[in-house]
Design a protein around this motif. Structure first.
Motif, short mmCIF file in Angstrom:
data_model
loop_
_atom_site.label_atom_id
_atom_site.label_comp_id
_atom_site.label_asym_id
_atom_site.label_seq_id
_atom_site.Cartn_x
_atom_site.Cartn_y
_atom_site.Cartn_z
N PRO A 9 -1.39 -6.54 25.02
CA PRO A 9 -0.12 -5.90 25.41
C PRO A 9 -0.32 -4.44 25.76
O PRO A 9 -1.09 -3.73 25.13
N ARG A 10 0.39 -4.00 26.81
CA ARG A 10 0.32 -2.61 27.23
C ARG A 10 1.74 -2.07 27.38
O ARG A 10 2.64 -2.81 27.76
N LYS A 11 1.91 -0.80 27.13
CA LYS A 11 3.25 -0.21 27.13
C LYS A 11 3.40 0.83 28.24
O LYS A 11 4.11 1.80 28.10
N ARG A 12 2.71 0.60 29.35
CA ARG A 12 2.83 1.52 30.47
C ARG A 12 4.04 1.15 31.33
O ARG A 12 4.30 -0.02 31.58
N LYS A 13 4.77 2.15 31.79
CA LYS A 13 5.98 1.92 32.56
C LYS A 13 5.64 1.56 34.01
O LYS A 13 4.61 1.95 34.54
N HIS A 14 6.53 0.80 34.62
CA HIS A 14 6.40 0.47 36.03
C HIS A 14 7.79 0.18 36.58
O HIS A 14 8.76 0.05 35.83
N ASP A 15 7.90 0.08 37.91
CA ASP A 15 9.20 -0.10 38.56
C ASP A 15 9.36 -1.46 39.23
O ASP A 15 10.24 -1.63 40.08
N ALA A 16 8.53 -2.40 38.85
CA ALA A 16 8.67 -3.76 39.41
C ALA A 16 9.64 -4.57 38.56
O ALA A 16 9.94 -4.21 37.41
N TRP A 17 10.12 -5.67 39.14
CA TRP A 17 10.95 -6.63 38.40
C TRP A 17 10.10 -7.85 38.14
O TRP A 17 9.47 -8.40 39.04
N LEU A 18 10.09 -8.29 36.90
CA LEU A 18 9.35 -9.49 36.51
C LEU A 18 10.36 -10.58 36.21
O LEU A 18 11.15 -10.47 35.26
N ILE A 19 10.36 -11.61 37.03
CA ILE A 19 11.41 -12.63 36.99
C ILE A 19 10.80 -13.98 36.61
O ILE A 19 9.97 -14.53 37.35
N ALA A 20 11.19 -14.49 35.46
CA ALA A 20 10.72 -15.81 35.03
C ALA A 20 11.51 -16.89 35.77
O ALA A 20 12.74 -16.81 35.86
N VAL A 21 10.80 -17.88 36.30
CA VAL A 21 11.46 -18.98 37.01
C VAL A 21 10.91 -20.31 36.51
O VAL A 21 9.75 -20.42 36.13
N GLU A 22 11.78 -21.30 36.51
CA GLU A 22 11.38 -22.67 36.20
C GLU A 22 11.82 -23.56 37.35
O GLU A 22 13.01 -23.61 37.68
N THR A 23 10.88 -24.24 37.95
CA THR A 23 11.18 -25.14 39.06
C THR A 23 10.63 -26.52 38.74
O THR A 23 9.94 -26.71 37.73
N LEU A 24 10.90 -27.47 39.62
CA LEU A 24 10.38 -28.82 39.40
C LEU A 24 8.87 -28.86 39.49
O LEU A 24 8.23 -29.74 38.89
N SER A 25 8.25 -27.93 40.22
CA SER A 25 6.80 -27.99 40.43
C SER A 25 6.02 -27.01 39.57
O SER A 25 4.80 -27.17 39.43
N TYR A 26 6.65 -26.00 38.98
CA TYR A 26 5.92 -25.04 38.15
C TYR A 26 6.89 -24.20 37.33
O TYR A 26 8.09 -24.12 37.63
N ALA A 27 6.35 -23.57 36.29
CA ALA A 27 7.05 -22.51 35.56
C ALA A 27 6.23 -21.25 35.76
O ALA A 27 5.02 -21.25 35.50
N GLY A 28 6.84 -20.20 36.24
CA GLY A 28 6.06 -19.02 36.58
C GLY A 28 6.81 -17.72 36.43
O GLY A 28 7.93 -17.68 35.92
N LEU A 29 6.16 -16.67 36.90
CA LEU A 29 6.69 -15.32 36.83
C LEU A 29 6.50 -14.68 38.19
O LEU A 29 5.39 -14.68 38.74
N TRP A 30 7.61 -14.14 38.75
CA TRP A 30 7.54 -13.52 40.06
C TRP A 30 7.64 -12.01 39.95
O TRP A 30 8.44 -11.48 39.19
N LEU A 31 6.80 -11.33 40.72
CA LEU A 31 6.81 -9.87 40.81
C LEU A 31 7.59 -9.46 42.05
O LEU A 31 7.29 -9.91 43.16
#
Length: 228
Positions: free
Chosen positions: A146-168
């Motif tokens: 784990p790292r506690k550095r700040k950033h300005d991206a959005w990390l979006i968790a998604v669940e679909t029929l073909s995968y569970a993932g994280l979008w930047l």
């Protein structure tokens, strides 16, 4: 024989997986608890003839940067033998009606540049294409500390029929990528992805330096559902 539409049910998983394979749109694990749970949520629709499933459309909802909801049109597949009958158009229309009922601010679909049939369907159903083309980059999550550095991206968790993932999304950086790997390692996520303008060379270099793979060129197609 008339085509009927209805919301999918968990027991439709096997038929949906077969249609997806026949239409070569995705690989779906029909025995997955995640898949069957998603099919119970009412955002997947199937087309049937005499009770037999001949096509399906699947969507999911993500948060947008302003805190509203986006209706993500994800998968559309029709069995080859049933194509050319307007089934895909009816499935898209059913999904758009569900999007309007959901309260989402807009609908978007990520369409491969070479998918002429889907581009034509999007135009007919009122989608507008973003003028830029985009590249889709993906990577398998890796365990990191784990790292506690700040950033300005959005990390979006998604669940679909073909995968569970994280979008930047948003402003990508090394800190955002590291954070995505750490978050993905905390759950059962199998993919980290980013959709970026094809001309963003600095971002391309950053992603490739982190082992992301370009899996194709795409276009964003959208419909605004609200004016606020």
């Amino acid at each position: 024989m008339s085509v009927q539409l209805r919301p999918a049910k968990p027991e439709d998983a096997g038929a949906i997986a077969r249609i997806a394979e026949l239409a070569q749109v995705a690989s779906i694990d029909a025995d997955s608890h995640r898949v069957r749970s998603l099919l119970a949520e009412g955002q997947t629709f199937v087309a049937t003839i005499d009770g037999a499933i001949i096509g399906f459309a699947d969507s999911f909802i993500t948060p947008d940067p302003t805190g509203g909801d986006r209706f993500e049109f994800d998968l559309l597949a029709v069995a080859p033998a049933a194509q050319g009958r307007g089934v895909g158009g009816r499935l898209v229309a059913e999904s758009l009606a569900a999007a309007a009922d959901s309260g989402a601010r807009h609908v978007r679909a990520l369409v491969r540049c070479e998918n002429a049939a889907m581009r034509k369907l999007c135009r007919r159903r009122g989608f507008t294409r973003h003028p830029e083309s985009f590249a889709l980059y993906v990577v398998d999550p890796q365990p990191v500390a784990p790292r506690k550095r700040k950033h300005d991206a959005w990390l979006i968790a998604v669940e679909t029929l073909s995968y569970a993932g994280l979008w930047l999304e948003g402003e990508l950086s090394q800190e955002a990528i590291d954070d995505a790997h750490w978050l993905a390692s905390q759950g059962e996520l199998t993919l980290i992805g980013a959709v970026i303008p094809s001309t963003a060379r600095d971002v391309v270099e950053l992603l490739e330096a982190n082992s992301f793979i370009n899996v194709g060129q795409y276009q964003w197609w959208t419909i605004n559902l609200r004016n606020d």
